[in-house]
Write a protein that holds these residues in place. Structure first.
Motif, PDB file in Angstrom:
ATOM      1  N   ALA A   1      43.320  19.474  55.354  1.00  0.00           N
ATOM      2  CA  ALA A   1      44.365  18.706  56.044  1.00  0.00           C
ATOM      3  C   ALA A   1      45.755  18.968  55.463  1.00  0.00           C
ATOM      4  CB  ALA A   1      44.037  17.214  55.969  1.00  0.00           C
ATOM      5  N   GLY A   2      45.850  19.802  54.429  1.00  0.00           N
ATOM      6  CA  GLY A   2      47.141  20.149  53.859  1.00  0.00           C
ATOM      7  C   GLY A   2      47.686  19.140  52.864  1.00  0.00           C
ATOM      8  N   LEU A   3      46.825  18.300  52.295  1.00  0.00           N
ATOM      9  CA  LEU A   3      47.286  17.318  51.318  1.00  0.00           C
ATOM     10  C   LEU A   3      47.444  17.938  49.935  1.00  0.00           C
ATOM     11  CD1 LEU A   3      46.440  15.159  53.471  1.00  0.00           C
ATOM     12  CD2 LEU A   3      45.754  13.741  51.539  1.00  0.00           C
ATOM     13  N   HIS A   4      48.284  17.320  49.154  1.00  0.00           N
ATOM     14  CA  HIS A   4      48.349  17.628  47.728  1.00  0.00           C
ATOM     15  C   HIS A   4      47.079  17.058  47.094  1.00  0.00           C
ATOM     16  CE1 HIS A   4      52.657  18.597  47.943  1.00  0.00           C
ATOM     17  NE2 HIS A   4      52.773  17.545  48.726  1.00  0.00           N
ATOM     18  N   ILE A   5      46.583  17.717  46.049  1.00  0.00           N
ATOM     19  CA  ILE A   5      45.431  17.232  45.295  1.00  0.00           C
ATOM     20  C   ILE A   5      45.876  17.060  43.851  1.00  0.00           C
ATOM     21  CG2 ILE A   5      43.037  17.645  44.594  1.00  0.00           C
ATOM     22  CD1 ILE A   5      43.234  17.643  47.606  1.00  0.00           C
ATOM     23  N   GLY A   6      45.522  15.927  43.263  1.00  0.00           N
ATOM     24  CA  GLY A   6      45.830  15.684  41.857  1.00  0.00           C
ATOM     25  C   GLY A   6      44.589  15.248  41.108  1.00  0.00           C
ATOM     26  N   PHE A   7      44.337  15.893  39.994  1.00  0.00           N
ATOM     27  CA  PHE A   7      43.217  15.495  39.140  1.00  0.00           C
ATOM     28  C   PHE A   7      43.784  14.747  37.933  1.00  0.00           C
ATOM     29  CE2 PHE A   7      41.306  18.887  41.600  1.00  0.00           C
ATOM     30  CZ  PHE A   7      40.035  18.393  41.842  1.00  0.00           C
ATOM     31  N   VAL A   8      43.371  13.502  37.804  1.00  0.00           N
ATOM     32  CA  VAL A   8      43.810  12.660  36.694  1.00  0.00           C
ATOM     33  C   VAL A   8      42.723  12.691  35.629  1.00  0.00           C
ATOM     34  CG1 VAL A   8      44.369  10.305  35.998  1.00  0.00           C
ATOM     35  CG2 VAL A   8      45.187  11.179  38.208  1.00  0.00           C
ATOM     36  N   ARG A   9      43.140  12.948  34.383  1.00  0.00           N
ATOM     37  CA  ARG A   9      42.180  13.021  33.275  1.00  0.00           C
ATOM     38  C   ARG A   9      42.660  12.152  32.126  1.00  0.00           C
ATOM     39  NH1 ARG A   9      42.051  18.139  30.796  1.00  0.00           N
ATOM     40  NH2 ARG A   9      44.225  18.471  31.314  1.00  0.00           N
ATOM     41  N   VAL A  10      41.736  11.438  31.515  1.00  0.00           N
ATOM     42  CA  VAL A  10      42.058  10.710  30.299  1.00  0.00           C
ATOM     43  C   VAL A  10      41.770  11.622  29.125  1.00  0.00           C
ATOM     44  CG1 VAL A  10      39.779   9.593  30.141  1.00  0.00           C
ATOM     45  CG2 VAL A  10      41.742   8.578  28.993  1.00  0.00           C
ATOM     46  N   GLY A  11      42.702  11.667  28.174  1.00  0.00           N
ATOM     47  CA  GLY A  11      42.491  12.535  27.031  1.00  0.00           C
ATOM     48  C   GLY A  11      43.484  12.256  25.923  1.00  0.00           C
ATOM     49  N   PHE A  12      43.101  12.675  24.726  1.00  0.00           N
ATOM     50  CA  PHE A  12      43.916  12.451  23.537  1.00  0.00           C
ATOM     51  C   PHE A  12      43.986  13.736  22.713  1.00  0.00           C
ATOM     52  CE2 PHE A  12      41.706   8.465  24.556  1.00  0.00           C
ATOM     53  CZ  PHE A  12      42.799   7.654  24.831  1.00  0.00           C
ATOM     54  N   SER A  13      45.015  13.836  21.895  1.00  0.00           N
ATOM     55  CA  SER A  13      45.115  14.937  20.927  1.00  0.00           C
ATOM     56  C   SER A  13      43.896  14.888  20.012  1.00  0.00           C
ATOM     57  CB  SER A  13      46.386  14.785  20.084  1.00  0.00           C
ATOM     58  OG  SER A  13      47.535  14.828  20.906  1.00  0.00           O
ATOM     59  N   PRO A  14      43.530  16.022  19.389  1.00  0.00           N
ATOM     60  CA  PRO A  14      42.356  16.046  18.521  1.00  0.00           C
ATOM     61  C   PRO A  14      42.372  14.995  17.407  1.00  0.00           C
ATOM     62  CG  PRO A  14      43.043  18.271  19.004  1.00  0.00           C
ATOM     63  CD  PRO A  14      44.102  17.359  19.579  1.00  0.00           C
ATOM     64  N   ASP A  15      43.579  14.560  16.980  1.00  0.00           N
ATOM     65  CA  ASP A  15      43.651  13.523  15.938  1.00  0.00           C
ATOM     66  C   ASP A  15      43.792  12.117  16.541  1.00  0.00           C
ATOM     67  OD1 ASP A  15      46.259  13.503  16.853  1.00  0.00           O
ATOM     68  OD2 ASP A  15      47.166  14.017  14.926  1.00  0.00           O
ATOM     69  N   TYR A  16      43.708  12.030  17.882  1.00  0.00           N
ATOM     70  CA  TYR A  16      43.745  10.745  18.601  1.00  0.00           C
ATOM     71  C   TYR A  16      45.045   9.972  18.365  1.00  0.00           C
ATOM     72  CZ  TYR A  16      38.868  11.553  19.715  1.00  0.00           C
ATOM     73  OH  TYR A  16      37.705  12.093  20.191  1.00  0.00           O
ATOM     74  N   ARG A  17      46.140  10.675  18.182  1.00  0.00           N
ATOM     75  CA  ARG A  17      47.419  10.003  17.894  1.00  0.00           C
ATOM     76  C   ARG A  17      47.876   9.079  19.022  1.00  0.00           C
ATOM     77  NH1 ARG A  17      51.037  15.198  17.104  1.00  0.00           N
ATOM     78  NH2 ARG A  17      49.084  15.776  16.144  1.00  0.00           N
ATOM     79  N   GLU A  18      47.479   9.355  20.276  1.00  0.00           N
ATOM     80  CA  GLU A  18      47.895   8.502  21.403  1.00  0.00           C
ATOM     81  C   GLU A  18      46.886   7.386  21.691  1.00  0.00           C
ATOM     82  OE1 GLU A  18      48.699  12.878  22.105  1.00  0.00           O
ATOM     83  OE2 GLU A  18      46.878  11.691  21.895  1.00  0.00           O
ATOM     84  N   CYS A  19      45.772   7.395  21.013  1.00  0.00           N
ATOM     85  CA  CYS A  19      44.691   6.448  21.298  1.00  0.00           C
ATOM     86  C   CYS A  19      45.004   5.076  20.696  1.00  0.00           C
ATOM     87  CB  CYS A  19      43.379   6.983  20.741  1.00  0.00           C
ATOM     88  SG  CYS A  19      41.940   6.031  21.248  1.00  0.00           S
ATOM     89  N   PRO A  20      45.029   4.033  21.521  1.00  0.00           N
ATOM     90  CA  PRO A  20      45.331   2.709  20.992  1.00  0.00           C
ATOM     91  C   PRO A  20      44.193   2.192  20.106  1.00  0.00           C
ATOM     92  CG  PRO A  20      44.743   2.563  23.314  1.00  0.00           C
ATOM     93  CD  PRO A  20      44.782   4.017  22.969  1.00  0.00           C
ATOM     94  N   PRO A  21      44.479   1.879  18.858  1.00  0.00           N
ATOM     95  CA  PRO A  21      43.413   1.530  17.919  1.00  0.00           C
ATOM     96  C   PRO A  21      42.696   0.215  18.234  1.00  0.00           C
ATOM     97  CG  PRO A  21      45.567   1.204  16.901  1.00  0.00           C
ATOM     98  CD  PRO A  21      45.802   1.865  18.222  1.00  0.00           C
ATOM     99  N   ASN A  22      43.352  -0.677  18.939  1.00  0.00           N
ATOM    100  CA  ASN A  22      42.748  -1.986  19.201  1.00  0.00           C
ATOM    101  C   ASN A  22      42.251  -2.158  20.623  1.00  0.00           C
ATOM    102  OD1 ASN A  22      43.341  -2.842  16.526  1.00  0.00           O
ATOM    103  ND2 ASN A  22      45.462  -3.148  17.151  1.00  0.00           N
TER     104      ASN A  22
END
Length: 193
Positions: free
Chosen positions: A50-71
C-alpha cells in the motif's frame, strides 16, 4: 509514500524468537499460539504493497546498560539476564518479518517509543498523520504507543491479532482499555490507507 506508518513494536529475537530467552517462556507460547509472527508478516507485506512507511521499534541498551533504569520493575531483569544488548542477535528484528534497508529503525530505552527516540522527528519529517501498530507486549509497548500517539494527535490503529501479552488475559484486558484511544482491526481486515 502515504501519510501513514506501520510500527512493528519490540518484535526482536530476545522476545519473540523460539531460540530467545522469552521465546522459550510464556511470551513464546503466546507468540506461537496466536500466530503473531505470521500475522505481523502479513501486515508488513500489506503495508508495503500500500506504499506505507514501515518502522521497526526495538528496545535495547549499550553493552554496559548505561541507559537502563536501575529501579525499573520491567527493565531490571535485562542487566541481570544479559538481554536487550544492542549490537547482538537478541535485539535484531525477527528474521521472518522481512525488514528492509529502507525501513525506519527506532531504538528505545523505555517502554514508550516516543520517549527520547527519533520517532517524533521521523513522523513529522514524513507528514505522518496515522500510525498503525502491533507488537509485544499489548499491555506495555502497544498500550504506551497508542496512548502517547493519541495525545500527540495521531490517528491510532492497532492490529489486534499481531499483538500479545504474557497471557491471553493480559492481552484481552489491554485491548479493552485501548478501545477508547484507537481503532482496533486485524492483519486480515486492515486496509492500509
Amino acid at each position: 509514500m502515504k501519510d501513514a506508518i506501520y510500527l512493528v513494536l519490540d518484535m526482536e529475537n530476545d522476545l519473540v524468537h523460539a531460540d530467545g530467552p522469552n521465546g522459550r517462556a510464556a511470551y513464546g507460547e503466546q507468540v506461537r499460539s496466536r500466530g503473531i509472527l505470521e500475522n505481523t508478516r502479513r501486515a508488513v507485506d500489506k503495508a508495503r504493497a500500500a506504499g506505507l512507511h514501515i518502522g521497526f521499534v526495538r528496545v535495547g541498551f549499550s553493552p554496559d546498560y548505561r541507559e537502563c533504569p536501575p529501579n525499573s520493575p520491567i527493565f531490571s531483569g535485562a542487566r541481570k539476564n544479559g538481554i536487550f544488548k544492542l549490537g547482538e542477535w537478541g535485539t535484531e528484528v525477527h528474521p521472518d518479518l522481512g525488514r528492509q534497508p529502507g525501513d525506519f529503525d527506532i531504538v528505545k530505552h523505555r517502554v514508550s517509543p516516543f520517549y527520547s527516540t527519533s520517532l517524533e522527528a521521523i513522523l513529522r519529517a514524513n507528514g505522518i498523520k496515522r500510525i498503525y501498530c502491533s507488537g509485544i507486549s499489548t499491555n506495555a509497548v502497544v498500550q504506551a504507543t497508542v496512548r502517547d500517539g493519541h495525545d500527540r494527535d495521531y490517528e491510532m490503529v492497532v492490529l489486534e491479532d499481531a499483538c500479545c501479552g504474557l497471557t491471553a488475559e493480559e492481552h484481552d484486558n489491554a485491548i479493552k482499555s485501548l478501545q477508547r484511544f484507537c481503532r482496533i482491526t486485524n492483519s486480515q481486515d486492515v486496509v492500509f490507507e
